[in-house]
Design a protein around this motif. Structure first.
Motif, PDB file in Angstrom:
ATOM      1  N   CYS A  63     -21.668  36.022  12.336  1.00 29.54           N
ATOM      2  CA  CYS A  63     -22.899  35.242  12.284  1.00 29.54           C
ATOM      3  C   CYS A  63     -23.429  35.016  13.703  1.00 29.54           C
ATOM      4  CB  CYS A  63     -22.558  33.912  11.613  1.00 29.54           C
ATOM      5  SG  CYS A  63     -23.738  32.609  11.875  1.00 29.54           S
ATOM      6  N   GLU A  65     -25.019  32.663  14.867  1.00 34.89           N
ATOM      7  CA  GLU A  65     -24.997  31.260  15.289  1.00 34.89           C
ATOM      8  C   GLU A  65     -23.586  30.785  15.655  1.00 34.89           C
ATOM      9  OE1 GLU A  65     -27.576  29.858  16.074  1.00 34.89           O
ATOM     10  OE2 GLU A  65     -29.004  29.481  14.483  1.00 34.89           O
ATOM     11  N   CYS A  66     -22.622  30.939  14.741  1.00 36.83           N
ATOM     12  CA  CYS A  66     -21.287  30.391  15.005  1.00 36.83           C
ATOM     13  C   CYS A  66     -20.344  31.442  15.565  1.00 36.83           C
ATOM     14  CB  CYS A  66     -20.699  29.768  13.741  1.00 36.83           C
ATOM     15  SG  CYS A  66     -20.336  30.967  12.447  1.00 36.83           S
ATOM     16  N   HIS A  75     -22.845  32.686   3.585  1.00 37.70           N
ATOM     17  CA  HIS A  75     -22.590  31.867   4.780  1.00 37.70           C
ATOM     18  C   HIS A  75     -23.788  30.984   5.151  1.00 37.70           C
ATOM     19  CE1 HIS A  75     -20.867  30.721   8.584  1.00 37.70           C
ATOM     20  NE2 HIS A  75     -21.863  31.251   9.263  1.00 37.70           N
ATOM     21  N   CYS A  79     -22.749  27.404   7.662  1.00 38.88           N
ATOM     22  CA  CYS A  79     -22.470  27.658   9.073  1.00 38.88           C
ATOM     23  C   CYS A  79     -22.260  26.340   9.832  1.00 38.88           C
ATOM     24  CB  CYS A  79     -23.642  28.422   9.676  1.00 38.88           C
ATOM     25  SG  CYS A  79     -23.373  28.899  11.379  1.00 38.88           S
TER      26      CYS A  79
HETATM   27 ZN   LIG Z   1     -22.329  30.893  11.204  1.00 37.61          ZN
END
Ligand SMILES: [Zn+2]
Length: 264
Positions: A63, A65-66, A75, A79
């Protein structure tokens, strides 16, 4: 999921027309996007890799973002990087719902406030991330939870009015969800497949077998928003040598690009 989703309201939401014209390409696009999201078929990286194997590196791409979970439809909403914004979205949604409904049922002010406060949909007591059976997770995926429609059934007896306020609420809250979660992820995800670094090897001068002087010109295209080259980490793909040019994929994290160097 069958018993926690209100399918008649979900259908109403999917079919609603926010445009002035009765049917258009734009409307089918809006409706198509909602259908993809609720079917968990929105083009997350796993789906893009399957559809465009030549554009994306193989293997699991995390991902954007994370950087820890696999980037897939499931997801989205779970997240850890979105926990703060989701908590904010939930609390805004409860305020918006209260305001809209009070216009219709001002005399039930106290009871309504209490119902909204007690609703599982607006529960923000989760800690690290939203969990999968939280009604707001469904809402993020454009599925209308019964926890929301129960409130409408209990306070707005007239069907037409009920749908009208429901659509007003959904237009506001889903625009917020789309902007803060779906669209932001989509913009960041776009860099993965489409951003390439072109390294022009201008000169390689070998002094000894282990001591090389390498001068490189690096072009990064396209860059939006302005990104900073920060860390050199492990390899994602083997750089492809094409005469003097090396092209390989990079990973974009927040405002950093992770550049993947092999041995040159
Ligand atoms: Zn994520």
């Amino acid at each position: 999921m069958e018993d926690i989703v209100d399918w008649s309201f979900t259908r109403e939401w999917i079919n609603t027309n926010p445009l002035d014209t009765p049917c258009s390409a734009k409307l089918s696009k809006i409706q198509g996007n909602k259908i993809k999201k609720l079917n968990f078929a929105h083009p997350t990286i796993d789906i893009q890799q399957r559809n465009y194997p030549r554009l994306y590196p193989r293997g699991i791409i995390p991902c954007v973002e994370c950087n820890s979970a696999k980037d897939n439809n499931e997801h989205i909403g779970l997240c850890t990087a979105h926990t703060t914004i989701i908590t904010q979205l939930i609390s805004d949604a409860s305020d918006i719902l209260l305001t809209l409904m009070l216009e219709e049922t001002a005399e039930q002010n106290y009871a309504l406030r209490n119902t909204i406060k007690e609703s599982k949909l607006f529960d923000i007591s989760f800690e690290l991330f939203l969990f999968k059976d939280h009604p707001f997770y469904l809402l993020i995926h454009h599925l209308v939870p019964k926890d929301l429609t129960d409130i409408f059934y209990n306070y707005i007896p007239k069907k037409k009015k009920r749908f009208e306020i429901f659509i007003k609420f959904m237009n506001i809250i889903m625009a917020n969800i789309d902007a803060h979660i779906w669209t932001l992820l989509k913009i960041k995800r776009n860099f993965i497949g489409k951003t390439t670094i072109q390294i022009m090897i201008v000169r390689i001068r070998t002094r000894t077998s282990i001591d090389k002087e390498i001068i490189l010109v690096i072009n990064i295209i396209p860059i939006f928003p302005p990104l900073i080259i920060a860390v050199v980490v492990s390899l994602i793909t083997t750089p492809i040598f094409d005469g003097r040019r090396v092209i390989f994929y990079i990973r974009v994290l927040e405002n950093h690009i992770e550049i993947e160097f092999g041995s040159i």
